[in-house]
Each structure stands twice: as C-alpha cells, then as structure tokens.
Write a protein that holds these residues in place. Sequence first.
Motif, short mmCIF file in Angstrom:
data_model
loop_
_atom_site.label_atom_id
_atom_site.label_comp_id
_atom_site.label_asym_id
_atom_site.label_seq_id
_atom_site.Cartn_x
_atom_site.Cartn_y
_atom_site.Cartn_z
N PRO A 28 57.67 51.91 60.96
CA PRO A 28 57.39 51.12 62.16
C PRO A 28 56.41 49.96 61.91
O PRO A 28 56.39 48.99 62.67
CB PRO A 28 56.77 52.13 63.14
N ALA A 29 55.64 50.04 60.84
CA ALA A 29 54.71 48.96 60.52
C ALA A 29 55.45 47.66 60.22
O ALA A 29 54.92 46.58 60.44
CB ALA A 29 53.82 49.36 59.34
N ILE A 30 56.69 47.78 59.76
CA ILE A 30 57.48 46.57 59.45
C ILE A 30 57.77 45.80 60.74
O ILE A 30 57.60 44.58 60.79
CB ILE A 30 58.78 46.94 58.70
N ALA A 31 58.20 46.50 61.77
CA ALA A 31 58.50 45.85 63.05
C ALA A 31 57.23 45.23 63.64
O ALA A 31 57.26 44.12 64.19
CB ALA A 31 59.11 46.84 64.03
N GLU A 32 56.12 45.92 63.50
CA GLU A 32 54.85 45.38 64.01
C GLU A 32 54.45 44.14 63.22
O GLU A 32 53.92 43.18 63.78
CB GLU A 32 53.75 46.44 63.97
N LYS A 33 54.70 44.17 61.92
CA LYS A 33 54.37 43.01 61.07
C LYS A 33 55.17 41.79 61.51
O LYS A 33 54.64 40.68 61.56
CB LYS A 33 54.66 43.35 59.60
N VAL A 34 56.43 41.99 61.86
CA VAL A 34 57.27 40.88 62.34
C VAL A 34 56.68 40.29 63.62
O VAL A 34 56.60 39.07 63.77
CB VAL A 34 58.73 41.36 62.56
N LYS A 35 56.22 41.15 64.53
CA LYS A 35 55.61 40.68 65.78
C LYS A 35 54.32 39.91 65.51
O LYS A 35 54.06 38.87 66.11
CB LYS A 35 55.31 41.86 66.71
N ILE A 36 53.51 40.44 64.60
CA ILE A 36 52.24 39.78 64.26
C ILE A 36 52.52 38.41 63.63
O ILE A 36 51.86 37.42 63.96
CB ILE A 36 51.40 40.66 63.30
N ASN A 37 53.50 38.36 62.73
CA ASN A 37 53.84 37.08 62.09
C ASN A 37 54.29 36.05 63.12
O ASN A 37 53.93 34.88 63.03
CB ASN A 37 54.92 37.28 61.03
N ALA A 38 55.07 36.49 64.11
CA ALA A 38 55.52 35.56 65.16
C ALA A 38 54.33 35.03 65.94
O ALA A 38 54.27 33.83 66.26
CB ALA A 38 56.52 36.27 66.09
N ALA A 39 53.37 35.89 66.25
CA ALA A 39 52.18 35.46 66.98
C ALA A 39 51.35 34.51 66.14
O ALA A 39 50.81 33.51 66.65
CB ALA A 39 51.34 36.67 67.40
N LEU A 40 51.23 34.77 64.83
CA LEU A 40 50.48 33.88 63.95
C LEU A 40 51.14 32.51 63.85
O LEU A 40 50.46 31.48 63.87
CB LEU A 40 50.34 34.50 62.55
N ILE A 41 52.46 32.49 63.78
CA ILE A 41 53.19 31.22 63.72
C ILE A 41 52.95 30.42 64.99
O ILE A 41 52.70 29.21 64.95
CB ILE A 41 54.69 31.46 63.47
N LYS A 42 53.00 31.09 66.12
CA LYS A 42 52.78 30.41 67.41
C LYS A 42 51.36 29.83 67.47
O LYS A 42 51.17 28.69 67.91
CB LYS A 42 53.01 31.41 68.54
N LEU A 43 50.37 30.60 67.06
CA LEU A 43 49.00 30.10 67.05
C LEU A 43 48.83 28.97 66.05
O LEU A 43 48.09 28.01 66.30
CB LEU A 43 48.01 31.23 66.74
#
Length: 91
Positions: free
Chosen positions: A53-68
């Motif tokens: 499940p850490a992989i799916a969370e990593k994808v979400k975090i990466n999307a938030a980092l890209i947006k910021l």
Amino acid sequence: MGIINQNSASEIEKVERYCSLVRISKNLDKSISSDGTMIRIMNGNQEFLKPNPAIAEKVKINAALIKLDEFFEGKRAQKSSNNELDFGEFT
C-alpha cells in the motif's frame, strides 16, 4: 524561502507542506525498500500477495509534490522576471 513572500502565511504553509511531503515520501521509500513492492497477506489458512500500500500512497504524495512545485515554479519565474527588471535599471 527566498522566492516566497515570507509575510504570507499561506505561502509559508506551502513550503512547510512541501517539506513534510518530502519527509513522508522518504519514509515510504524506506518502507517499500524493507517490505518490498509486494507484501504477503495471511487470512486464516489463506496466504496471498498484494501490492504494498505504500506504493499507492507514494503516487499520491508525488502528485501533491508536483502540484506544489508548479506554485514554486511560478514564484521562481516571477522572481527571475523581477531580478531582470531590477538589473536592467543599472545598465
């Protein structure tokens, strides 16, 4: 911090959020490295593999980092534009 308006609470909060997301991302990387991309699940007598499940969370975090980062890229461009104008006054 040099590219943001340090008098703006929302801009400071964006920097803090970015730093927090980077820390979370690094912790997720550690989890994925130690547990693997697939994890073994035991359910009674059944055993099966599922994606970590850490992989799916990593994808979400990466999307938030890209947006910021889009926000910070705009700030960098704005600061660069302002510096060019300031520099032009001295030539």
